[in-house]
Design a protein around this motif. Structure first.
Motif, short mmCIF file in Angstrom:
data_model
loop_
_atom_site.label_atom_id
_atom_site.label_comp_id
_atom_site.label_asym_id
_atom_site.label_seq_id
_atom_site.Cartn_x
_atom_site.Cartn_y
_atom_site.Cartn_z
N VAL A 137 0.74 -1.16 0.17
CA VAL A 137 0.13 0.02 -0.16
C VAL A 137 0.65 1.13 0.11
O VAL A 137 0.81 2.28 -0.74
CB VAL A 137 -0.94 -0.06 1.14
N ALA A 141 -0.10 2.22 -3.63
CA ALA A 141 -1.42 2.65 -3.83
C ALA A 141 -0.96 4.32 -4.18
O ALA A 141 -0.31 5.06 -3.92
CB ALA A 141 -2.34 2.68 -2.45
N ALA A 148 -9.90 3.38 2.94
CA ALA A 148 -9.49 1.99 2.93
C ALA A 148 -10.81 1.08 3.57
O ALA A 148 -11.27 1.38 4.71
CB ALA A 148 -8.39 1.82 3.70
N VAL A 208 -8.15 1.92 -1.38
CA VAL A 208 -7.54 0.52 -0.80
C VAL A 208 -8.53 -0.34 -0.51
O VAL A 208 -9.47 -0.03 0.65
CB VAL A 208 -6.35 0.99 0.03
N CYS A 210 -8.42 -4.25 1.48
CA CYS A 210 -7.49 -5.28 1.91
C CYS A 210 -8.42 -6.37 2.60
O CYS A 210 -9.15 -6.42 3.22
CB CYS A 210 -6.70 -4.67 3.29
N HIS A 230 -6.09 0.02 -5.14
CA HIS A 230 -5.03 -0.92 -4.82
C HIS A 230 -5.71 -1.98 -3.99
O HIS A 230 -5.95 -1.64 -2.66
CB HIS A 230 -3.89 -0.42 -4.06
N THR A 232 -5.11 -5.61 -1.69
CA THR A 232 -4.33 -6.62 -1.25
C THR A 232 -5.07 -7.89 -0.71
O THR A 232 -6.23 -7.84 -0.51
CB THR A 232 -3.41 -6.01 -0.05
#
Length: 333
Positions: A137, A141, A148, A208, A210, A230, A232
């Motif tokens: 990140v 990112a 997020a 983001v 996650c 982004h 993950t």
């Protein structure tokens, strides 16, 4: 003196004797491991990996049918102790009140092979996995990322929530979980965190995302992810796993190493049908051999498995601080 007479002791006369080995509990490790130092140490660890400076042999596995498995994870680089982590993954442990990942880390002197330290590795296993994802990140990112979403209310969700504020000044960190109550409890740990029920709505407005679950199938749809996001993923639950294959296949994919494409438990279930040549090793990007983010519109994906280099970095940081504290406590003033 006769030429065959030696004053040196023979192997039969030499013993290890009272060799002191430091031991560190999970409580010790938690106190000694600094989060910012871990992020920076992992960044350098990935660079060293890309330069070929880290030895990470294949990890042998012992499988206990219908129970779990145990992996041995060794790693070494010049200037560091030799590390071997033993980690077990037993799915039924949560019902017994135990973490489903349990680990011990052994460190050895690279000059003579003598044991230096035995430390609990359970906390390190959790935090280094999240830290590698959060490092992605930091590096990939968009700089202006402000929202997020963390999907998962367990150990990885907890560690992501702890680490994400260190790499971006998020306005909101949305927490979603299979059980909303778990998301609520986790959100109480940070003033900018908020538990949400509608995962799709959260993902659609996030910069983001996650994924930190133990889901056996994707927890989001790839078309929920807006341009510039982004994503993950650290979850491990083959054969499918939490990450939609389309996200990894159709967008810029980053991994720790080519081992990510091996069969589980070494590799990721989501990557089994993909060509390793299509992915970027994070270390290669950090040393400038491959691109990081190249536009504000591209979707980037980081899929983590956890590699021994990360354990080595974390364990060495812990050992260094433990030695410093020991030196201070025994100093004569």
């Amino acid at each position: 003196m006769l030429p065959w007479v030696s004053l040196q002791k023979s192997a039969a006369e030499i013993t290890k004797g009272d060799l002191q080995v430091m031991t560190l509990s999970e409580t010790d490790v938690i106190k000694l491991l600094d989060m910012q130092a871990l992020l920076d140490g992992l960044a350098e660890g990935f660079r060293a990996l890309a330069r070929g400076e880290v030895q990470t042999p294949d990890r042998p596995e012992i499988t206990i049918p219908e129970k779990g498995f145990l992996l041995s994870m060794p790693a070494w680089r010049k200037g560091s102790p030799v590390m071997v982590k033993m980690v077990s993954v037993f799915e039924g442990n949560l019902e017994r009140g135990l973490p489903n990942h349990l680990a011990m880390i052994n460190l050895f002197d690279p000059q003579n092979g003598a044991p230096l330290c035995l430390m609990d590795g359970t906390y390190i296993t959790g935090i280094r996995t999240a830290a590698a994802a959060v490092l992605s990140v930091r590096e990939i990112a968009r700089p202006d990322a402000r929202v997020a979403t963390v999907i998962g209310g367990g150990v990885q969700g907890r560690e992501h929530l702890r680490l994400l504020p260190l790499v971006r000044d998020f306005d909101e960190i949305l927490i979603a979980s299979l059980h909303f109550e778990d998301a609520q409890r986790l959100a109480e740990r940070h003033p900018k965190a908020k538990a949400v029920r509608d995962v799709e709505a959260a993902v659609r407005r996030s910069d983001v995302v996650c994924l930190a679950t133990h889901a056996y199938q994707p927890v989001i749809h790839s078309d929920w992810v807006r341009p510039g996001t982004h994503v993950t993923s650290v979850g491990y639950a083959p054969p499918q796993g939490e990450l939609p294959v389309a996200l990894a296949r159709d967008h810029k994919l980053y991994v720790e190493s080519d081992a990510s494409f091996q069969a589980p438990p070494v590799g990721c279930g989501e990557l089994q049908q993909l060509d390793p040549a299509t992915a970027i090793r994070l270390g290669d990007a950090l040393v400038g051999r491959a691109p990081l983010r190249t536009s504000d519109e591209e979707i980037t994906v980081y899929k983590a498995m956890g590699i021994a280099m990360e354990d080595l970095v974390a364990a060495e940081l812990v050992l260094r601080r433990a030695r410093c504290k020991a030196a201070v406590s025994t100093a004569v003033f």
